[in-house]
Design a protein around this motif. Structure first.
Motif, mmCIF file in Angstrom:
data_model
loop_
_atom_site.group_PDB
_atom_site.id
_atom_site.type_symbol
_atom_site.label_atom_id
_atom_site.label_comp_id
_atom_site.label_asym_id
_atom_site.label_seq_id
_atom_site.Cartn_x
_atom_site.Cartn_y
_atom_site.Cartn_z
ATOM 1 N N CYS A 147 0.822 -1.214 0.000
ATOM 2 C CA CYS A 147 0.000 0.000 0.000
ATOM 3 C C CYS A 147 0.856 1.264 0.000
ATOM 4 O O CYS A 147 0.514 2.242 -0.669
ATOM 5 C CB CYS A 147 -0.914 0.019 1.224
ATOM 6 S SG CYS A 147 -2.038 -1.387 1.375
ATOM 7 N N MET A 148 1.939 1.249 0.751
ATOM 8 C CA MET A 148 2.787 2.434 0.863
ATOM 9 C C MET A 148 3.397 2.841 -0.468
ATOM 10 O O MET A 148 3.690 4.017 -0.680
ATOM 11 C CB MET A 148 3.905 2.192 1.875
ATOM 12 C CG MET A 148 3.417 2.090 3.283
ATOM 13 S SD MET A 148 4.732 1.941 4.507
ATOM 14 C CE MET A 148 5.675 0.576 3.913
ATOM 15 N N LEU A 149 3.568 1.892 -1.365
ATOM 16 C CA LEU A 149 4.194 2.194 -2.653
ATOM 17 C C LEU A 149 3.384 3.181 -3.473
ATOM 18 O O LEU A 149 3.943 3.918 -4.288
ATOM 19 C CB LEU A 149 4.393 0.895 -3.447
ATOM 20 C CG LEU A 149 5.299 -0.150 -2.814
ATOM 21 C CD1 LEU A 149 5.260 -1.440 -3.623
ATOM 22 C CD2 LEU A 149 6.715 0.375 -2.655
ATOM 23 N N THR A 150 2.063 3.172 -3.274
ATOM 24 C CA THR A 150 1.183 4.018 -4.077
ATOM 25 C C THR A 150 0.464 5.088 -3.247
ATOM 26 O O THR A 150 -0.451 5.741 -3.747
ATOM 27 C CB THR A 150 0.120 3.166 -4.797
ATOM 28 O OG1 THR A 150 -0.661 2.471 -3.820
ATOM 29 C CG2 THR A 150 0.770 2.181 -5.757
ATOM 30 N N TYR A 151 0.875 5.288 -2.031
ATOM 31 C CA TYR A 151 0.150 6.200 -1.142
ATOM 32 C C TYR A 151 0.246 7.652 -1.614
ATOM 33 O O TYR A 151 1.331 8.211 -1.750
ATOM 34 C CB TYR A 151 0.684 6.079 0.290
ATOM 35 C CG TYR A 151 -0.055 6.953 1.253
ATOM 36 C CD1 TYR A 151 -1.388 6.711 1.559
ATOM 37 C CD2 TYR A 151 0.570 8.043 1.833
ATOM 38 C CE1 TYR A 151 -2.075 7.530 2.426
ATOM 39 C CE2 TYR A 151 -0.111 8.874 2.707
ATOM 40 C CZ TYR A 151 -1.439 8.613 2.999
ATOM 41 O OH TYR A 151 -2.116 9.425 3.856
ATOM 42 N N LEU A 152 -0.933 8.244 -1.844
ATOM 43 C CA LEU A 152 -1.031 9.629 -2.312
ATOM 44 C C LEU A 152 -1.665 10.558 -1.286
ATOM 45 O O LEU A 152 -1.930 11.717 -1.601
ATOM 46 C CB LEU A 152 -1.894 9.698 -3.584
ATOM 47 C CG LEU A 152 -1.312 9.121 -4.861
ATOM 48 C CD1 LEU A 152 -2.341 9.175 -5.977
ATOM 49 C CD2 LEU A 152 -0.053 9.840 -5.257
ATOM 50 N N GLY A 153 -1.964 10.061 -0.095
ATOM 51 C CA GLY A 153 -2.604 10.898 0.908
ATOM 52 C C GLY A 153 -4.101 10.694 0.987
ATOM 53 O O GLY A 153 -4.823 11.566 1.470
ATOM 54 N N CYS A 158 -3.387 -7.928 -3.417
ATOM 55 C CA CYS A 158 -4.252 -6.808 -3.802
ATOM 56 C C CYS A 158 -5.589 -7.259 -4.388
ATOM 57 O O CYS A 158 -6.502 -6.440 -4.542
ATOM 58 C CB CYS A 158 -3.535 -5.922 -4.814
ATOM 59 S SG CYS A 158 -1.955 -5.273 -4.228
ATOM 60 N N ASP A 159 -5.714 -8.535 -4.722
ATOM 61 C CA ASP A 159 -6.960 -9.036 -5.297
ATOM 62 C C ASP A 159 -8.121 -8.729 -4.357
ATOM 63 O O ASP A 159 -8.031 -8.959 -3.157
ATOM 64 C CB ASP A 159 -6.884 -10.539 -5.554
ATOM 65 C CG ASP A 159 -5.943 -10.899 -6.684
ATOM 66 O OD1 ASP A 159 -5.559 -9.994 -7.445
ATOM 67 O OD2 ASP A 159 -5.578 -12.081 -6.799
ATOM 68 N N SER A 160 -9.161 -8.171 -4.893
ATOM 69 C CA SER A 160 -10.398 -7.798 -4.191
ATOM 70 C C SER A 160 -10.236 -6.646 -3.202
ATOM 71 O O SER A 160 -11.148 -6.361 -2.427
ATOM 72 C CB SER A 160 -11.051 -9.008 -3.506
ATOM 73 O OG SER A 160 -10.359 -9.372 -2.333
ATOM 74 N N CYS A 161 -9.118 -5.953 -3.224
ATOM 75 C CA CYS A 161 -8.940 -4.773 -2.370
ATOM 76 C C CYS A 161 -9.727 -3.604 -2.974
ATOM 77 O O CYS A 161 -9.690 -3.392 -4.192
ATOM 78 C CB CYS A 161 -7.464 -4.406 -2.262
ATOM 79 S SG CYS A 161 -7.184 -2.862 -1.348
ATOM 80 N N GLU A 162 -10.387 -2.835 -2.136
ATOM 81 C CA GLU A 162 -11.182 -1.704 -2.613
ATOM 82 C C GLU A 162 -10.332 -0.605 -3.253
ATOM 83 O O GLU A 162 -10.838 0.223 -3.998
ATOM 84 C CB GLU A 162 -12.016 -1.116 -1.488
ATOM 85 C CG GLU A 162 -11.209 -0.464 -0.375
ATOM 86 C CD GLU A 162 -12.084 -0.011 0.771
ATOM 87 O OE1 GLU A 162 -12.716 1.048 0.643
ATOM 88 O OE2 GLU A 162 -12.119 -0.726 1.781
ATOM 89 N N TRP A 163 -9.039 -0.597 -2.963
ATOM 90 C CA TRP A 163 -8.138 0.429 -3.488
ATOM 91 C C TRP A 163 -7.392 -0.048 -4.740
ATOM 92 O O TRP A 163 -6.598 0.701 -5.317
ATOM 93 C CB TRP A 163 -7.110 0.825 -2.423
ATOM 94 C CG TRP A 163 -7.733 1.355 -1.169
ATOM 95 C CD1 TRP A 163 -8.002 0.651 -0.033
ATOM 96 C CD2 TRP A 163 -8.178 2.684 -0.933
ATOM 97 N NE1 TRP A 163 -8.576 1.464 0.901
ATOM 98 C CE2 TRP A 163 -8.697 2.727 0.376
ATOM 99 C CE3 TRP A 163 -8.176 3.846 -1.689
ATOM 100 C CZ2 TRP A 163 -9.220 3.883 0.932
ATOM 101 C CZ3 TRP A 163 -8.690 5.006 -1.129
ATOM 102 C CH2 TRP A 163 -9.211 5.008 0.165
#
Length: 142
Positions: A12-18, A116-121
């Motif tokens: 998740c941290m790899l794509t964190y935009l705030g 990440c499969d089925s993750c809402e993000w």
């Protein structure tokens, strides 16, 4: 100091935009990212971590759900395979610029995204990876 992180949050941290669940969650996440950008090490933990903290008091907190634990197990296996060593609570991970680039390259190529499969993000993260991670907050030192 060392930051406690559950395995799937490394992805998740790899794509964190705030963006996140609540304003408190986003503020806390930003603080964790700032600590990593300052060079603090990561200790992989089993269960809720420092990113989860603002969510733990909520009645419907998902941080203890089996689905989240499964996500952690998948991420732990994929990340260990990519990095060439198992990631456990006794090991510290140094998330420097080279390691972050290696993780982002594998993430963009869908080599470590089983969790990440089925993750809402998932769709948002895919767009961020396709956009070469522009604007992401994680930028650890060299």
């Amino acid at each position: 100091m060392t930051v406690s992180i559950r395995p799937h949050h490394l992805l998740c941290m790899l794509t964190y935009l705030g963006k996140g669940y609540t304003p408190d969650f986003v503020a806390n996440y930003g603080t964790v990212i700032d600590r990593l950008n300052a060079g603090e090490d990561i200790r992989i933990v089993d269960g809720p971590d420092e990113i989860c903290q603002p969510m733990l008091q909520e009645a419907n907190c998902h941080c203890h759900n089996d689905s989240v634990r499964s996500r952690d197990a998948q991420a732990l296996e994929a990340l260990g395979r990519l990095l060439g060593h198992p990631l456990t609570g006794v090991n510290c991970l140094v998330l420097d610029a080279d390691t972050t680039e290696k993780l982002r390259h594998a993430f963009a190529a869908s080599k470590i995204r089983e969790a990440c499969d089925s993750c809402e993000w998932q769709d948002l993260c895919s767009r961020i990876a396709q956009n070469k991670f522009r604007g992401c907050h994680l930028a650890p030192p060299d």
